[in-house]
Write a protein that holds these residues in place. Structure first.
Motif, PDB file in Angstrom:
ATOM      1  N   LYS A 178      86.063 103.785  85.441  1.00 29.55           N
ATOM      2  CA  LYS A 178      85.325 103.939  84.185  1.00 29.55           C
ATOM      3  C   LYS A 178      86.245 104.487  83.088  1.00 29.55           C
ATOM      4  CE  LYS A 178      81.825 106.218  86.026  1.00 29.55           C
ATOM      5  NZ  LYS A 178      80.530 106.936  86.110  1.00 29.55           N
ATOM      6  N   LEU A 179      86.838 103.570  82.344  1.00 33.03           N
ATOM      7  CA  LEU A 179      87.638 103.877  81.158  1.00 33.03           C
ATOM      8  C   LEU A 179      87.084 103.043  80.011  1.00 33.03           C
ATOM      9  CD1 LEU A 179      91.217 103.690  82.729  1.00 33.03           C
ATOM     10  CD2 LEU A 179      89.891 105.752  82.280  1.00 33.03           C
ATOM     11  N   GLY A 180      87.505 103.349  78.798  1.00 33.33           N
ATOM     12  CA  GLY A 180      87.024 102.567  77.674  1.00 33.33           C
ATOM     13  C   GLY A 180      87.822 102.827  76.421  1.00 33.33           C
ATOM     14  N   THR A 181      87.509 102.084  75.391  1.00 36.77           N
ATOM     15  CA  THR A 181      88.136 102.249  74.086  1.00 36.77           C
ATOM     16  C   THR A 181      87.947 103.682  73.601  1.00 36.77           C
ATOM     17  OG1 THR A 181      87.628  99.948  73.564  1.00 36.77           O
ATOM     18  CG2 THR A 181      88.142 101.410  71.706  1.00 36.77           C
ATOM     19  N   TYR A 307      80.928  87.329  67.923  1.00 38.29           N
ATOM     20  CA  TYR A 307      81.581  88.277  68.822  1.00 38.29           C
ATOM     21  C   TYR A 307      82.947  87.766  69.281  1.00 38.29           C
ATOM     22  CZ  TYR A 307      82.729  91.018  72.918  1.00 38.29           C
ATOM     23  OH  TYR A 307      83.397  91.806  73.823  1.00 38.29           O
ATOM     24  N   ALA A 308      83.012  86.495  69.639  1.00 34.09           N
ATOM     25  CA  ALA A 308      84.245  85.957  70.220  1.00 34.09           C
ATOM     26  C   ALA A 308      85.348  85.739  69.197  1.00 34.09           C
ATOM     27  CB  ALA A 308      83.947  84.644  70.941  1.00 34.09           C
ATOM     28  N   THR A 309      85.008  85.578  67.927  1.00 33.19           N
ATOM     29  CA  THR A 309      86.025  85.244  66.920  1.00 33.19           C
ATOM     30  C   THR A 309      86.381  86.400  65.995  1.00 33.19           C
ATOM     31  OG1 THR A 309      84.338  84.398  65.385  1.00 33.19           O
ATOM     32  CG2 THR A 309      85.333  82.817  66.920  1.00 33.19           C
ATOM     33  N   THR A 310      85.676  87.531  66.122  1.00 37.56           N
ATOM     34  CA  THR A 310      85.989  88.688  65.281  1.00 37.56           C
ATOM     35  C   THR A 310      86.946  89.607  66.027  1.00 37.56           C
ATOM     36  OG1 THR A 310      83.791  88.580  64.295  1.00 37.56           O
ATOM     37  CG2 THR A 310      85.047  90.604  63.954  1.00 37.56           C
ATOM     38  N   ARG A 311      88.029  89.977  65.388  1.00 40.46           N
ATOM     39  CA  ARG A 311      89.018  90.855  66.026  1.00 40.46           C
ATOM     40  C   ARG A 311      89.412  91.966  65.060  1.00 40.46           C
ATOM     41  NH1 ARG A 311      90.425  85.598  67.411  1.00 40.46           N
ATOM     42  NH2 ARG A 311      90.299  85.150  69.645  1.00 40.46           N
ATOM     43  N   PRO A 312      89.390  93.222  65.523  1.00 37.71           N
ATOM     44  CA  PRO A 312      88.944  93.663  66.848  1.00 37.71           C
ATOM     45  C   PRO A 312      87.414  93.757  66.914  1.00 37.71           C
ATOM     46  CG  PRO A 312      90.336  95.333  65.776  1.00 37.71           C
ATOM     47  CD  PRO A 312      89.976  94.322  64.738  1.00 37.71           C
ATOM     48  N   ALA A 313      86.860  93.458  68.101  1.00 34.63           N
ATOM     49  CA  ALA A 313      85.430  93.603  68.355  1.00 34.63           C
ATOM     50  C   ALA A 313      85.247  94.684  69.416  1.00 34.63           C
ATOM     51  CB  ALA A 313      84.827  92.288  68.829  1.00 34.63           C
ATOM     52  N   ALA A 314      84.450  95.702  69.072  1.00 33.64           N
ATOM     53  CA  ALA A 314      84.233  96.832  69.981  1.00 33.64           C
ATOM     54  C   ALA A 314      82.798  96.805  70.488  1.00 33.64           C
ATOM     55  CB  ALA A 314      84.507  98.159  69.271  1.00 33.64           C
ATOM     56  N   ARG A 347      93.813  96.968  69.281  1.00 34.00           N
ATOM     57  CA  ARG A 347      93.402  98.354  69.090  1.00 34.00           C
ATOM     58  C   ARG A 347      92.135  98.394  68.226  1.00 34.00           C
ATOM     59  NH1 ARG A 347      96.397 103.528  66.186  1.00 34.00           N
ATOM     60  NH2 ARG A 347      94.922 105.073  67.004  1.00 34.00           N
ATOM     61  N   GLY A 348      91.150  99.143  68.693  1.00 31.66           N
ATOM     62  CA  GLY A 348      89.853  99.157  68.039  1.00 31.66           C
ATOM     63  C   GLY A 348      88.893  98.169  68.666  1.00 31.66           C
ATOM     64  N   GLY A 349      89.385  97.333  69.581  1.00 32.97           N
ATOM     65  CA  GLY A 349      88.545  96.399  70.307  1.00 32.97           C
ATOM     66  C   GLY A 349      88.323  96.864  71.732  1.00 32.97           C
ATOM     67  N   GLY A 350      87.656  96.019  72.513  1.00 40.48           N
ATOM     68  CA  GLY A 350      87.376  96.379  73.902  1.00 40.48           C
ATOM     69  C   GLY A 350      85.955  96.841  74.064  1.00 40.48           C
ATOM     70  N   GLY A 351      85.761  97.961  74.719  1.00 38.35           N
ATOM     71  CA  GLY A 351      84.403  98.436  74.951  1.00 38.35           C
ATOM     72  C   GLY A 351      84.386  99.811  75.573  1.00 38.35           C
ATOM     73  N   GLN A 352      83.192 100.382  75.587  1.00 38.68           N
ATOM     74  CA  GLN A 352      83.028 101.703  76.183  1.00 38.68           C
ATOM     75  C   GLN A 352      81.631 101.832  76.772  1.00 38.68           C
ATOM     76  OE1 GLN A 352      82.235 105.966  74.408  1.00 38.68           O
ATOM     77  NE2 GLN A 352      84.355 105.426  73.912  1.00 38.68           N
ATOM     78  N   LEU A 353      81.579 102.141  78.042  1.00 38.48           N
ATOM     79  CA  LEU A 353      80.360 102.610  78.697  1.00 38.48           C
ATOM     80  C   LEU A 353      80.508 104.093  78.978  1.00 38.48           C
ATOM     81  CD1 LEU A 353      77.602 102.110  80.134  1.00 38.48           C
ATOM     82  CD2 LEU A 353      78.936 101.770  82.234  1.00 38.48           C
ATOM     83  N   SER A 354      81.617 104.440  79.640  1.00 35.00           N
ATOM     84  CA  SER A 354      81.903 105.831  79.971  1.00 35.00           C
ATOM     85  C   SER A 354      83.404 106.004  80.105  1.00 35.00           C
ATOM     86  CB  SER A 354      81.218 106.207  81.286  1.00 35.00           C
ATOM     87  OG  SER A 354      81.654 107.472  81.743  1.00 35.00           O
ATOM     88  N   THR A 355      83.890 107.180  79.719  1.00 32.72           N
ATOM     89  CA  THR A 355      85.307 107.513  79.874  1.00 32.72           C
ATOM     90  C   THR A 355      85.523 108.486  81.032  1.00 32.72           C
ATOM     91  OG1 THR A 355      85.137 109.371  78.331  1.00 32.72           O
ATOM     92  CG2 THR A 355      85.681 107.226  77.393  1.00 32.72           C
ATOM     93  N   SER A 356      84.477 108.734  81.811  1.00 31.57           N
ATOM     94  CA  SER A 356      84.531 109.805  82.813  1.00 31.57           C
ATOM     95  C   SER A 356      85.558 109.556  83.910  1.00 31.57           C
ATOM     96  CB  SER A 356      83.154 110.015  83.439  1.00 31.57           C
ATOM     97  OG  SER A 356      82.711 108.839  84.097  1.00 31.57           O
ATOM     98  N   GLY A 357      85.918 108.292  84.145  1.00 26.00           N
ATOM     99  CA  GLY A 357      86.884 107.993  85.192  1.00 26.00           C
ATOM    100  C   GLY A 357      88.276 108.518  84.913  1.00 26.00           C
ATOM    101  N   ALA A 358      88.535 108.927  83.689  1.00 26.91           N
ATOM    102  CA  ALA A 358      89.862 109.433  83.325  1.00 26.91           C
ATOM    103  C   ALA A 358      90.076 110.864  83.806  1.00 26.91           C
ATOM    104  CB  ALA A 358      90.056 109.367  81.819  1.00 26.91           C
ATOM    105  N   GLN A 579      95.164 101.821  75.242  1.00 28.08           N
ATOM    106  CA  GLN A 579      94.344 100.619  75.313  1.00 28.08           C
ATOM    107  C   GLN A 579      94.199 100.231  76.787  1.00 28.08           C
ATOM    108  OE1 GLN A 579      96.929  98.802  71.872  1.00 28.08           O
ATOM    109  NE2 GLN A 579      95.166  97.450  72.198  1.00 28.08           N
ATOM    110  N   PRO A 580      93.027 100.535  77.369  1.00 30.28           N
ATOM    111  CA  PRO A 580      92.859 100.255  78.803  1.00 30.28           C
ATOM    112  C   PRO A 580      92.763  98.761  79.087  1.00 30.28           C
ATOM    113  CG  PRO A 580      90.782 100.957  77.843  1.00 30.28           C
ATOM    114  CD  PRO A 580      91.821 101.119  76.771  1.00 30.28           C
ATOM    115  N   TYR A 581      93.129  98.399  80.306  1.00 31.39           N
ATOM    116  CA  TYR A 581      92.956  97.043  80.835  1.00 31.39           C
ATOM    117  C   TYR A 581      93.757  95.990  80.072  1.00 31.39           C
ATOM    118  CZ  TYR A 581      88.782  99.696  82.251  1.00 31.39           C
ATOM    119  OH  TYR A 581      87.922 100.666  82.696  1.00 31.39           O
TER     120      TYR A 581
END
Length: 751
Positions: A178-181, A307-314, A347-358, A579-581
């Motif tokens: 569990k990592l994220g932006t 969603y697919a064509t906008t960068r960065p998309a978070a 940078r600024g893209g990706g996603g976040q559910l939880s950062t607790s895995g760090a 930037q994870p993953y």
């Protein structure tokens, strides 16, 4: 000037001191809080730490009024014992003391230890069940001395899945961890997709980052059946039907693949199972998905393209999505979207559910599961799922019933005698199951058993203390020392004790250490202080530094001085942004992001995400009897049931308190007008509420707010209607897979 006024000459001249603490309530922000304490030792102000990159010097509306909670006249200040002859059951607010009498800590602890010994000797130690969750998320308060105590005792283990297990396990099936932006990087996004995430209501320190992104041209899209604060401020609010998130995610994939919008280079280098996922997604045409979600096919296509064509998309995904029967699979499908579009690369893209895995605390050192070998069982005890507490108490034990993927597994799970062991003692702390556990009526019936011995460690009289034999006064985060990570940022923080506890309130570490002594547990670990436990959590080495991954630069002295310290990979966010993953090997079986799960396939489960409507949804047979989907939503100004007893917080929630929000079409079909008294019910229970028209709800959906049952007109809350059915992954709660019917009061009402 540093927050702790460490300049000696200045500090000596001040008539007050400022102490760094950390809000330990169940929120991703884990705010640094500065507490001003006067010469008499009284806290006179709480404020956000301006030096914290996420807190940025402000607090949410809940914690900004925190001294109302600390110094509330209704706080429990002394140990209490139920008076002889007073039956367990709901007590009128303000009259709870009439059912209890004050006793000393020595008397209470001696009596509790004696009853626990008696239960263990007569029924076996697994007849004792601890029940706790995230009333505090500090490492020590959440799980340290208490876990040592119950492991050594041989008590049943609790599968703590009620909040986040389904989503967390689903995310790990895709990414391994569990990592994220980083929260701070959302300001760089050009599109923020908030999926089941009420950022403005309960993740408020992410909101300034979203606002900064919008000032720079970003759009905010919110996917949520309910028009939350965040949805009301969005550029586009998509009010899909409850529990159809997985179908929408697969529909977006269909469009992305059909139009060639995926990032093939990223997919080749970083993912596993793409071809199989693409084949599965072909089934989920926009037209088919529209029939489930209530969207139009054109809306699904437009969302996918944007969603697919906008960068960065978070993507900010929150845990509400996973509280349905197929919620784990839904999270798994949504989590795959940033990998399909290569959003993690920007940078600024990706996603976040939880950062607790760090935050890789040394949990084994803190919780000591090895102590179970010294218990009478000489093994780990059975596991009871907290989401099925009513069944555990009502049918005398459930063992490992119905555990989904990722649920805890006790030895010999199928051994019938262990599964049927009665629960004879219940020890509640950090939670209020009388209000928050599903199938509330079953929970209340179980807690009302005369043969059940119940201890509750609490700050206030709650729906749970009404059933207690002993109530023990607990502390707030201002009154104890702890160390904390976060599930919404990457900072380790030290929360220092700011004030002495009022009355005889005591923290979890002290309580379970004292109980261990009275139980005759001789292990030295039960005498560890809070600072010793913090050293163990950080695995402080001989050189004074942590030996845990990403914490090697941290010392206790630095934490005391600075209050918060970023994890190693986040120390230079501008020079070396995290930037994870993006590259490297992931902690999954394939070492890559997994669209296809060999782990699930080996268990005979679907290795690919798919959509199956919930049993309790408009698409099932039960809808013929109960045609309305019920959202048991959370309040913006409470933390689950915490703060709900405080008048100032209740005033902020007055508009929707004790209301059933309905779409006008659903109300008209039942002859219901705004302001009418209504009854909402299913086979598990009923509620008496007042109708409130809400045209922003999808037709066929009604909503009610979680509150304390004892503060309602009929002594019930929304969990009188929710079930103990578990999620597909992680064995979590299915609060949002609930069907009901509604009728106007006084017209053909069922009893």
């Amino acid at each position: 000037m540093p927050y702790n006024c460490s300049m000696t000459s200045l500090a000596a001249s001040l008539p007050f001191r400022i102490v760094h603490t950390v809000c330990s309530h169940d929120c991703p922000d884990s705010c640094g809080v500065l507490v001003t304490v006067n010469e008499e030792g009284r806290a006179i102000k709480v404020a956000g730490d301006p030096a914290h990159p996420v807190t940025q010097g402000f607090l949410c509306g809940k914690v900004a009024k925190y001294l109302d909670r600390v110094y509330a006249q209704s706080r429990i200040l002394y140990p209490l014992k139920r008076k002889a002859g007073v039956a367990k059951g709901p007590l009128e607010r303000g009259h709870e003391h009439e059912a209890f009498e004050r006793v000393s800590w020595d008397e209470a602890l001696d009596a509790i230890a004696a009853r626990l010994k008696s239960a263990a000797e007569e029924f076996g130690p697994e007849a004792i069940l601890p029940y706790s969750y995230a009333g505090t998320i500090g490492v020590l308060g959440f799980g340290s001395m208490d876990r040592r105590f119950f492991h050594r005792l041989g008590a049943s283990q609790l599968d703590r899945t009620i909040c986040s297990e389904a989503g967390g396990e689903a995310w790990k099936l895709v990414y391994g961890k569990k990592l994220g932006t980083p929260t701070e990087d959302f300001r760089l996004a050009k599109l923020v997709l908030a999926w089941g995430a009420n950022i403005h209501g309960n993740n408020v320190h992410l909101w300034p980052m979203v606002e900064q992104a919008r000032r720079n041209g970003a759009r905010l899209i919110v996917i949520d059946p309910y028009r939350t604060r965040t949805a009301a401020l969005a550029d586009w609010h998509i009010a899909i039907r409850p529990g159809t998130d997985g179908a929408l995610a697969l529909g977006l994939m269909h469009v992305i693949f059909n139009e060639g919008l995926e990032d093939r280079e990223y997919i080749r280098s970083m993912t596993h199972g793409f071809e199989r996922l693409a084949e599965r997604a072909r089934e989920y045409t926009p037209e088919r998905v529209a029939a489930w979600t209530g969207m139009t096919a054109a809306e699904i296509e437009g969302l996918a393209r944007e969603y697919a064509t906008t960068r960065p998309a978070a993507l900010r995904l929150n845990y509400g999505v996973q509280r349905t029967e197929n919620g784990g699979t839904a999270v798994r499908a949504i989590a795959m979207l940033p990998a399909l579009t290569g959003a993690w690369k920007y940078r600024g893209g990706g996603g976040q559910l939880s950062t607790s895995g760090a935050f890789e605390w040394d949990e084994a050192a803190v919780r000591r599961p090895d102590l179970a070998m010294a218990s009478p069982l000489k093994r780990l005890a059975r596991t009871v799922n907290m989401c099925a507490l009513g069944e555990a108490l009502e049918v005398q034990g459930i063992g490992n019933r119905g555990q989904g993927i990722g649920g805890a597994e006790a030895d010999d799970a199928a051994e019938a005698p262990r599964e049927r062991l009665p629960v004879k003692a219940l020890f509640v702390y950090n939670s209020n199951p009388g209000a928050v556990a599903p199938n509330q009526n079953a929970v209340k019936r179980g807690m009302a058993r005369a043969d059940l011995f119940t201890v509750v460690h609490e700050l206030f009289f709650t729906d749970t203390t009404d059933y207690a034999d002993y109530i023990l006064p607990a502390t707030t985060f201002l009154e104890q020392t702890d160390v904390q990570g976060a599930y919404g940022h990457y900072f380790v923080q030290l929360s220092q004790k700011a004030i002495e506890p009022p009355g005889e309130a005591r923290p979890n570490v002290w309580l379970f250490g004292e109980l261990a002594r009275r139980m005759g547990f001789e292990e030295e670990c039960f005498r560890d202080s809070e600072m010793n436990l913090i050293r163990q959590a950080l695995a402080i080495g001989e050189d004074g530094h942590s030996t845990r991954p990403q914490m090697e630069h941290i010392t206790l002295d630095d934490l005391k001085e600075r209050g918060h310290i970023p994890l190693a990979f986040h120390r230079d966010p501008e020079g070396r942004p995290f930037q994870p993953y993006v590259s490297g090997t992931l902690p999954t079986p394939s070492g890559k992001i997994e669209f296809y799960s060999e782990k699930l396939a080996a268990q005979g489960l679907d290795p690919l995400p798919g959509f199956v409507p919930a049993t309790e949804s408009r698409f099932g047979e039960l809808a013929k009897r109960f045609p309305l989907e019920f959202l048991s939503r959370k309040a913006d100004n409470y933390m689950n049931s915490t703060f709900a007893n405080l008048d100032g917080h209740r005033k902020m929630e007055a508009r929707t308190s004790q209301r059933l929000e309905m779409h006008p079409a659903d109300a008209a079909a039942r002859g219901i007008a705004d302001g009418d008294a209504v009854r909402v019910w299913n086979d598990r229970g009923s509620l008496k509420l007042t109708a409130l028209m809400n045209p922003s709800l999808p037709a066929g959906v009604v909503a009610g707010k979680l509150d304390w049952a004892k503060l309602s007109a009929d002594g019930e809350n929304v969990n009188a209607l929710t079930s103990e059915r578990l999620t597909d992954i992680g064995a979590g709660a299915t609060f949002y897979s609930t069907l009901v019917e509604v009728e106007k009061q006084g017209i053909g009402n069922r009893e």
